[in-house]
Design a protein around this motif. Structure first.
Motif, PDB file in Angstrom:
ATOM      1  N   PHE A 173       0.838  -1.203   0.000  1.00 23.70           N
ATOM      2  CA  PHE A 173       0.000   0.000   0.000  1.00 23.70           C
ATOM      3  C   PHE A 173       0.868   1.247   0.000  1.00 23.70           C
ATOM      4  O   PHE A 173       0.602   2.213  -0.742  1.00 23.70           O
ATOM      5  CB  PHE A 173      -0.928   0.006   1.207  1.00 23.70           C
ATOM      6  CG  PHE A 173      -1.797   1.229   1.290  1.00 23.70           C
ATOM      7  CD1 PHE A 173      -2.828   1.431   0.389  1.00 23.70           C
ATOM      8  CD2 PHE A 173      -1.565   2.197   2.256  1.00 23.70           C
ATOM      9  CE1 PHE A 173      -3.626   2.568   0.453  1.00 23.70           C
ATOM     10  CE2 PHE A 173      -2.354   3.337   2.332  1.00 23.70           C
ATOM     11  CZ  PHE A 173      -3.390   3.521   1.418  1.00 23.70           C
ATOM     12  N   ASP A 174       1.928   1.252   0.810  1.00 18.96           N
ATOM     13  CA  ASP A 174       2.813   2.417   0.859  1.00 18.96           C
ATOM     14  C   ASP A 174       3.560   2.622  -0.461  1.00 18.96           C
ATOM     15  O   ASP A 174       3.780   3.754  -0.886  1.00 18.96           O
ATOM     16  CB  ASP A 174       3.821   2.257   2.000  1.00 18.96           C
ATOM     17  CG  ASP A 174       3.192   2.466   3.367  1.00 18.96           C
ATOM     18  OD1 ASP A 174       2.066   2.992   3.426  1.00 18.96           O
ATOM     19  OD2 ASP A 174       3.817   2.106   4.377  1.00 18.96           O
ATOM     20  N   LEU A 180      -3.430   1.713  -5.787  1.00 19.85           N
ATOM     21  CA  LEU A 180      -4.232   0.862  -4.911  1.00 19.85           C
ATOM     22  C   LEU A 180      -5.414   1.616  -4.309  1.00 19.85           C
ATOM     23  O   LEU A 180      -6.444   1.006  -3.990  1.00 19.85           O
ATOM     24  CB  LEU A 180      -3.366   0.267  -3.806  1.00 19.85           C
ATOM     25  CG  LEU A 180      -2.358  -0.797  -4.257  1.00 19.85           C
ATOM     26  CD1 LEU A 180      -1.487  -1.255  -3.086  1.00 19.85           C
ATOM     27  CD2 LEU A 180      -3.076  -1.996  -4.873  1.00 19.85           C
ATOM     28  N   SER A 181      -5.285   2.920  -4.155  1.00 16.36           N
ATOM     29  CA  SER A 181      -6.391   3.712  -3.616  1.00 16.36           C
ATOM     30  C   SER A 181      -7.622   3.643  -4.520  1.00 16.36           C
ATOM     31  O   SER A 181      -8.750   3.877  -4.075  1.00 16.36           O
ATOM     32  CB  SER A 181      -5.966   5.171  -3.432  1.00 16.36           C
ATOM     33  OG  SER A 181      -4.970   5.273  -2.431  1.00 16.36           O
ATOM     34  N   LEU A 248      -7.774 -13.557   7.056  1.00 20.63           N
ATOM     35  CA  LEU A 248      -7.267 -12.737   5.957  1.00 20.63           C
ATOM     36  C   LEU A 248      -8.195 -11.540   5.800  1.00 20.63           C
ATOM     37  O   LEU A 248      -9.404 -11.709   5.588  1.00 20.63           O
ATOM     38  CB  LEU A 248      -7.242 -13.576   4.678  1.00 20.63           C
ATOM     39  CG  LEU A 248      -6.417 -13.097   3.501  1.00 20.63           C
ATOM     40  CD1 LEU A 248      -4.938 -13.013   3.863  1.00 20.63           C
ATOM     41  CD2 LEU A 248      -6.614 -14.033   2.311  1.00 20.63           C
ATOM     42  N   LEU A 249      -7.652 -10.347   5.914  1.00 17.88           N
ATOM     43  CA  LEU A 249      -8.469  -9.147   5.790  1.00 17.88           C
ATOM     44  C   LEU A 249      -8.847  -8.876   4.339  1.00 17.88           C
ATOM     45  O   LEU A 249      -8.122  -9.236   3.406  1.00 17.88           O
ATOM     46  CB  LEU A 249      -7.722  -7.939   6.360  1.00 17.88           C
ATOM     47  CG  LEU A 249      -7.527  -7.914   7.872  1.00 17.88           C
ATOM     48  CD1 LEU A 249      -6.699  -6.708   8.279  1.00 17.88           C
ATOM     49  CD2 LEU A 249      -8.869  -7.901   8.603  1.00 17.88           C
ATOM     50  N   ASN A 250      -9.978  -8.187   4.163  1.00 17.22           N
ATOM     51  CA  ASN A 250     -10.459  -7.879   2.818  1.00 17.22           C
ATOM     52  C   ASN A 250      -9.460  -7.022   2.043  1.00 17.22           C
ATOM     53  O   ASN A 250      -9.262  -7.204   0.840  1.00 17.22           O
ATOM     54  CB  ASN A 250     -11.811  -7.165   2.908  1.00 17.22           C
ATOM     55  CG  ASN A 250     -12.522  -7.105   1.572  1.00 17.22           C
ATOM     56  OD1 ASN A 250     -12.695  -8.131   0.915  1.00 17.22           O
ATOM     57  ND2 ASN A 250     -12.946  -5.922   1.164  1.00 17.22           N
ATOM     58  N   SER A 251      -8.801  -6.107   2.740  1.00 15.50           N
ATOM     59  CA  SER A 251      -7.816  -5.244   2.075  1.00 15.50           C
ATOM     60  C   SER A 251      -6.657  -6.066   1.534  1.00 15.50           C
ATOM     61  O   SER A 251      -6.153  -5.812   0.426  1.00 15.50           O
ATOM     62  CB  SER A 251      -7.303  -4.181   3.047  1.00 15.50           C
ATOM     63  OG  SER A 251      -6.807  -4.780   4.235  1.00 15.50           O
ATOM     64  N   LYS A 254      -7.814  -7.941  -1.630  1.00 13.00           N
ATOM     65  CA  LYS A 254      -7.889  -7.059  -2.790  1.00 13.00           C
ATOM     66  C   LYS A 254      -6.500  -6.771  -3.364  1.00 13.00           C
ATOM     67  O   LYS A 254      -6.296  -6.789  -4.590  1.00 13.00           O
ATOM     68  CB  LYS A 254      -8.582  -5.738  -2.420  1.00 13.00           C
ATOM     69  CG  LYS A 254     -10.080  -5.852  -2.225  1.00 13.00           C
ATOM     70  CD  LYS A 254     -10.681  -4.475  -1.955  1.00 13.00           C
ATOM     71  CE  LYS A 254     -12.189  -4.539  -1.809  1.00 13.00           C
ATOM     72  NZ  LYS A 254     -12.793  -3.194  -1.566  1.00 13.00           N
ATOM     73  N   ILE A 255      -5.553  -6.494  -2.483  1.00 11.83           N
ATOM     74  CA  ILE A 255      -4.195  -6.184  -2.946  1.00 11.83           C
ATOM     75  C   ILE A 255      -3.548  -7.414  -3.561  1.00 11.83           C
ATOM     76  O   ILE A 255      -2.883  -7.325  -4.610  1.00 11.83           O
ATOM     77  CB  ILE A 255      -3.352  -5.632  -1.779  1.00 11.83           C
ATOM     78  CG1 ILE A 255      -3.865  -4.238  -1.384  1.00 11.83           C
ATOM     79  CG2 ILE A 255      -1.863  -5.579  -2.137  1.00 11.83           C
ATOM     80  CD1 ILE A 255      -3.190  -3.647  -0.158  1.00 11.83           C
TER      81      ILE A 255
END
Length: 339
Positions: A173-174, A180-181, A248-251, A254-255
């Motif tokens: 993300f960074d 990704l936004s 596992l998180l949704n974010s 997606k990534i």
């Protein structure tokens, strides 16, 4: 033989390092070896716990990450790091403001974590093209407090804390926030920010050590699957790992989908694998949940192969290769170049 980016394979490490070590000092209780996150040295009534790690996969928050990641290894022995030494390798192109930012990050996280920065080395060199930080953390504990990593057997449970792929999610993300936004909503971004503040496993390491953990391994390069394979290999056992039991998180999903990578093979500092007997596993999970740390039994040790049990069948888990983070970084950089 060409090498892949990332940690050298376990097979090659054994061939060029572990198998070559012939001298063993009597005070070294645990030294170099597969699946060993740190070394243990006998200091009379106490055990000194030492670990070292570099940060190379990202240029973002490397000072903070260096302290956390190195300290995580110490926590696998059930003790808290109390001191750290850091080495900074700085390219000639770096600005003094960049160096100051890294050092300030190191000191800030040390002060917040009650860890003393006791020394290190800082050097400008053309051997690197961006700032590299390597950290060596020290911890200590009484001999009856330290988790030595013994007696894991078939039937024991494998606990997983927090969420798979957490560190890789933050790094990607960074590195590619702009693109990704476009695929992440506000809830996803809030998840990522919460992950950013949960990359340390010190709290769960100390708590699990007090509640019967037999062995702990923090999940770094190679992700959850790689770490599970390493733990099983250490004890000449197999592990049945259940996909539905791996949070596992949704974010992260997606990534991972965006970069076409496997989130279970994504670097995951912040996640701890804990081996314990059935009764102690329940006790550890209860303690961690009381501390607001997500934890559950994700698998169990068995005689035989290490396998991932999925809704579509059983997949054998292979020795870890280059982390999927590097595939994602390469894909993201290639996409930028082709624009």
């Amino acid at each position: 033989m060409n090498l892949e980016v990332g940690k050298i394979s376990n097979e090659l490490l054994d061939k060029i390092i572990f198998s070559k070590i012939k001298y063993h000092h009597p005070d070294v209780i645990v030294g170099s070896g597969l699946s060993e996150d740190c070394s243990l040295i006998d200091f009379r009534d106490e055990i000194c716990v030492i670990s070292t790690d570099p940060i190379t996969a990202t240029a973002s928050e490397i000072g903070k990450l260096a302290v956390i990641v190195s300290g995580n290894d110490v926590a696998t022995k059930g003790v808290k790091p109390f001191a750290i030494m850091t080495t900074l390798l700085i390219p000639p192109s770096a600005k003094i403001s960049e160096v100051k930012a890294v050092v300030e990050d190191i000191i800030k996280i040390c002060n917040a974590s009650d860890i003393e920065l006791i020394g290190g080395h800082t050097e400008v060199t053309d051997a690197v093209n961006r700032i590299v930080v390597s950290a060596t953390s020290l911890g200590k504990g009484r001999k009856n407090e330290v988790v030595y990593g013994r007696n894991v057997e078939a039937g024991d449970k494998l606990i997983l804390t927090k969420f798979a792929g957490c560190e890789g999610t933050v790094i990607l993300f960074d590195e590619f926030k702009g693109k990704l936004s476009k695929i992440l909503d506000d809830k996803d971004i809030a998840e990522i920010e919460s992950l950013r503040n949960s990359l340390s496993v010190t709290s769960e390491g100390v708590a699990a050590g007090k509640n019967g953990a037999k062995y702990m391994h923090d999940v770094t390069e190679g992700g959850v699957l790689g770490a599970a394979w390493e733990v099983a290999k250490k004890y000449d056992l197999g592990v049945n790992l259940y996909e539905t039991k791996i949070p596992l998180l949704n974010s992260t999903k997606k990534i991972a989908d965006y970069f076409d990578i496997d989130a279970l093979k994504l670097i995951s500092s912040g996640v701890m694998l804990i081996a314990a007997s059935g009764a102690d596993a329940l006790k550890i999970i209860e303690e961690l949940k009381a501390m607001q740390i997500n934890a559950n039994v994700a698998g169990e040790f068995v005689e035989g192969k290490t396998e991932l049990i999925t809704s579509e069948g059983v997949v054998e888990i292979k020795p870890p290769e280059s982390d999927d983070l590097y595939r994602a970084l390469k894909k993201g950089e290639n996409d930028d170049e082709n624009r």
